[in-house]
Structure formats: C-alpha cells, structure tokens
Design a protein around this motif. Structure first.
Motif, PDB file in Angstrom:
ATOM      1  N   TYR A  47      35.654  71.172  15.359  1.00  0.00           N
ATOM      2  CA  TYR A  47      35.881  70.418  14.180  1.00  0.00           C
ATOM      3  C   TYR A  47      36.562  70.661  13.685  1.00  0.00           C
ATOM      4  O   TYR A  47      36.451  72.210  13.080  1.00  0.00           O
ATOM      5  CB  TYR A  47      34.872  69.387  13.213  1.00  0.00           C
ATOM      6  CG  TYR A  47      35.151  68.726  12.298  1.00  0.00           C
ATOM      7  CD1 TYR A  47      36.674  67.605  12.347  1.00  0.00           C
ATOM      8  CD2 TYR A  47      35.093  69.462  11.446  1.00  0.00           C
ATOM      9  CE1 TYR A  47      37.011  66.480  11.584  1.00  0.00           C
ATOM     10  CE2 TYR A  47      35.662  68.959   9.716  1.00  0.00           C
ATOM     11  CZ  TYR A  47      36.673  67.490   9.524  1.00  0.00           C
ATOM     12  OH  TYR A  47      36.632  66.945   8.434  1.00  0.00           O
ATOM     13  N   CYS A  57      41.820  62.775  12.067  1.00  0.00           N
ATOM     14  CA  CYS A  57      41.190  61.722  12.499  1.00  0.00           C
ATOM     15  C   CYS A  57      41.375  60.480  12.061  1.00  0.00           C
ATOM     16  O   CYS A  57      40.863  59.304  12.556  1.00  0.00           O
ATOM     17  CB  CYS A  57      40.362  61.748  11.357  1.00  0.00           C
ATOM     18  SG  CYS A  57      39.393  64.063  11.691  1.00  0.00           S
ATOM     19  N   CYS A  60      43.119  58.429  15.072  1.00  0.00           N
ATOM     20  CA  CYS A  60      41.394  58.875  15.982  1.00  0.00           C
ATOM     21  C   CYS A  60      40.748  57.206  16.383  1.00  0.00           C
ATOM     22  O   CYS A  60      40.739  56.846  14.827  1.00  0.00           O
ATOM     23  CB  CYS A  60      40.897  59.681  15.623  1.00  0.00           C
ATOM     24  SG  CYS A  60      39.332  59.751  17.054  1.00  0.00           S
ATOM     25  N   GLN A  62      38.291  56.960  16.505  1.00  0.00           N
ATOM     26  CA  GLN A  62      37.085  57.335  16.773  1.00  0.00           C
ATOM     27  C   GLN A  62      36.529  56.574  14.961  1.00  0.00           C
ATOM     28  O   GLN A  62      35.350  57.785  14.361  1.00  0.00           O
ATOM     29  CB  GLN A  62      36.082  58.596  16.949  1.00  0.00           C
ATOM     30  CG  GLN A  62      36.434  58.619  18.871  1.00  0.00           C
ATOM     31  CD  GLN A  62      35.123  57.559  19.533  1.00  0.00           C
ATOM     32  OE1 GLN A  62      34.790  57.253  19.231  1.00  0.00           O
ATOM     33  NE2 GLN A  62      35.685  58.034  20.329  1.00  0.00           N
ATOM     34  N   PHE A  63      37.299  57.417  14.373  1.00  0.00           N
ATOM     35  CA  PHE A  63      37.651  57.366  12.801  1.00  0.00           C
ATOM     36  C   PHE A  63      37.082  56.292  12.162  1.00  0.00           C
ATOM     37  O   PHE A  63      37.858  55.083  12.961  1.00  0.00           O
ATOM     38  CB  PHE A  63      38.921  57.912  12.013  1.00  0.00           C
ATOM     39  CG  PHE A  63      38.565  58.066  11.225  1.00  0.00           C
ATOM     40  CD1 PHE A  63      38.355  59.718  10.783  1.00  0.00           C
ATOM     41  CD2 PHE A  63      39.177  57.353   9.664  1.00  0.00           C
ATOM     42  CE1 PHE A  63      38.099  59.568   9.121  1.00  0.00           C
ATOM     43  CE2 PHE A  63      39.688  57.449   8.774  1.00  0.00           C
ATOM     44  CZ  PHE A  63      38.419  58.735   8.270  1.00  0.00           C
ATOM     45  N   CYS A  69      32.983  59.013  10.815  1.00  0.00           N
ATOM     46  CA  CYS A  69      33.453  59.357  12.208  1.00  0.00           C
ATOM     47  C   CYS A  69      32.460  59.191  13.208  1.00  0.00           C
ATOM     48  O   CYS A  69      31.139  58.596  13.054  1.00  0.00           O
ATOM     49  CB  CYS A  69      33.590  60.826  12.722  1.00  0.00           C
ATOM     50  SG  CYS A  69      34.345  60.774  14.386  1.00  0.00           S
ATOM     51  N   VAL A  72      31.407  62.268  15.300  1.00  0.00           N
ATOM     52  CA  VAL A  72      31.032  63.821  14.643  1.00  0.00           C
ATOM     53  C   VAL A  72      29.888  63.069  13.629  1.00  0.00           C
ATOM     54  O   VAL A  72      30.685  62.448  12.413  1.00  0.00           O
ATOM     55  CB  VAL A  72      31.810  64.609  14.453  1.00  0.00           C
ATOM     56  CG1 VAL A  72      31.984  65.234  13.536  1.00  0.00           C
ATOM     57  CG2 VAL A  72      33.350  65.021  15.376  1.00  0.00           C
ATOM     58  N   ILE A  76      33.897  63.714   6.939  1.00  0.00           N
ATOM     59  CA  ILE A  76      34.730  63.855   7.768  1.00  0.00           C
ATOM     60  C   ILE A  76      36.406  64.089   6.837  1.00  0.00           C
ATOM     61  O   ILE A  76      36.712  62.279   6.795  1.00  0.00           O
ATOM     62  CB  ILE A  76      35.073  63.456   9.280  1.00  0.00           C
ATOM     63  CG1 ILE A  76      33.664  63.080  10.058  1.00  0.00           C
ATOM     64  CG2 ILE A  76      36.452  62.917   9.670  1.00  0.00           C
ATOM     65  CD1 ILE A  76      33.229  64.679  10.152  1.00  0.00           C
ATOM     66  N   TRP A  81      40.490  67.522  12.391  1.00  0.00           N
ATOM     67  CA  TRP A  81      40.956  66.790  13.755  1.00  0.00           C
ATOM     68  C   TRP A  81      39.361  67.739  14.630  1.00  0.00           C
ATOM     69  O   TRP A  81      38.843  68.418  14.496  1.00  0.00           O
ATOM     70  CB  TRP A  81      41.649  67.798  14.216  1.00  0.00           C
ATOM     71  CG  TRP A  81      42.432  67.450  15.927  1.00  0.00           C
ATOM     72  CD1 TRP A  81      42.459  66.757  16.772  1.00  0.00           C
ATOM     73  CD2 TRP A  81      42.012  68.351  16.936  1.00  0.00           C
ATOM     74  NE1 TRP A  81      43.187  66.644  18.037  1.00  0.00           N
ATOM     75  CE2 TRP A  81      41.826  67.763  18.015  1.00  0.00           C
ATOM     76  CE3 TRP A  81      41.333  69.847  17.180  1.00  0.00           C
ATOM     77  CZ2 TRP A  81      42.246  68.838  19.394  1.00  0.00           C
ATOM     78  CZ3 TRP A  81      41.138  70.336  18.189  1.00  0.00           C
ATOM     79  CH2 TRP A  81      41.632  69.821  19.332  1.00  0.00           C
ATOM     80  N   CYS A  82      39.263  67.033  16.061  1.00  0.00           N
ATOM     81  CA  CYS A  82      38.424  67.629  17.121  1.00  0.00           C
ATOM     82  C   CYS A  82      38.736  67.958  18.513  1.00  0.00           C
ATOM     83  O   CYS A  82      39.619  66.788  17.987  1.00  0.00           O
ATOM     84  CB  CYS A  82      37.010  67.422  16.925  1.00  0.00           C
ATOM     85  SG  CYS A  82      35.891  65.634  17.510  1.00  0.00           S
ATOM     86  N   ALA A  84      37.315  66.133  20.545  1.00  0.00           N
ATOM     87  CA  ALA A  84      36.761  64.597  20.988  1.00  0.00           C
ATOM     88  C   ALA A  84      37.451  63.604  20.368  1.00  0.00           C
ATOM     89  O   ALA A  84      37.788  62.098  20.508  1.00  0.00           O
ATOM     90  CB  ALA A  84      35.333  63.910  20.518  1.00  0.00           C
ATOM     91  N   PHE A  85      39.425  63.752  19.649  1.00  0.00           N
ATOM     92  CA  PHE A  85      40.409  63.226  19.745  1.00  0.00           C
ATOM     93  C   PHE A  85      40.663  61.818  20.881  1.00  0.00           C
ATOM     94  O   PHE A  85      40.860  62.730  21.396  1.00  0.00           O
ATOM     95  CB  PHE A  85      41.686  63.681  19.467  1.00  0.00           C
ATOM     96  CG  PHE A  85      42.760  62.971  18.195  1.00  0.00           C
ATOM     97  CD1 PHE A  85      42.907  62.670  17.211  1.00  0.00           C
ATOM     98  CD2 PHE A  85      43.190  62.972  19.504  1.00  0.00           C
ATOM     99  CE1 PHE A  85      44.000  61.717  17.295  1.00  0.00           C
ATOM    100  CE2 PHE A  85      44.773  62.034  19.331  1.00  0.00           C
ATOM    101  CZ  PHE A  85      44.535  61.782  18.107  1.00  0.00           C
TER     102      PHE A  85
END
Ligand code: SF4
Length: 90
Positions: A47, A57, A60, A62-63, A69, A72, A76, A81-82, A84-85
């Motif tokens: 991350y 994020c 994304c 997942q956000f 997130c 994560v 956040i 960004w990471c 897992a985006f």
C-alpha cells in the motif's frame, strides 16, 4: 397448556427478544464501514498513499468511503493504491 408451560414460553420469548436487541445494538455500534473493513497489513499489499498512474483507491471496487478498504486494514487514502487494486465496473 399448563400455567408452567406458559411461563416457559413467555420466558423463552423474552430471552429471544433480548438476543435480537443485543445483536442489533452490537451491529449498529460497529457501523457498516468498520464491520466490513479488511485486516490485511498495508505492507503485505505494498500500500502507498499515492496513486499508481490513473489507478487509486476511490476508483477501486474494494474501497469503502471515506477512508476504509474491504481488504486492507487501517486508514486508507482515497488517493492511495495497492497491489489488490480492482477497478470498479462501469
Ligand atoms: S487499491 Fe488497495 S487499498 Fe486501495 S481500496 Fe483498492 S484494495 Fe483497498
């Protein structure tokens, strides 16, 4: 139904109501964002608080706005960004 059976039924009903009320209160106190937030350490997914190109994020899947997130753990940034985006589908 005997008087004793009615008492047991009434007692069971009150116990069930107490369990439901307790569950609702616990869920409400946790909040949706906290309950759904991930537990992966930031370092494990590389991350960073800055975007990677146009990926970040807030776009994304997942956000969880404003600062969580699904994958994560921790605070956040919408501009982070990471690895897992996953882009939100249009
Ligand atoms: S890019 Fe990574 S940290 Fe950001 S919302 Fe997506 S999965 Fe979470």
């Amino acid at each position: 139904m005997s008087e004793k059976d009615k008492m047991i039924t009434r007692r069971d009903a009150l116990r069930n109501i107490a369990v439901v009320v307790g569950s609702v209160a616990t869920t409400t106190m946790m909040g949706v964002g906290v309950a759904d937030a991930g537990s992966m350490p930031k370092a494990a997914v590389q991350y960073q608080d800055t975007p990677k190109g146009k990926d970040h994020c807030s776009v994304c899947a997942q956000f969880i706005a404003p600062h969580s997130c699904k994958v994560v753990a921790g605070n956040i940034s919408p501009n982070g960004w990471c690895v897992a985006f996953v882009p939100k589908s249009a």
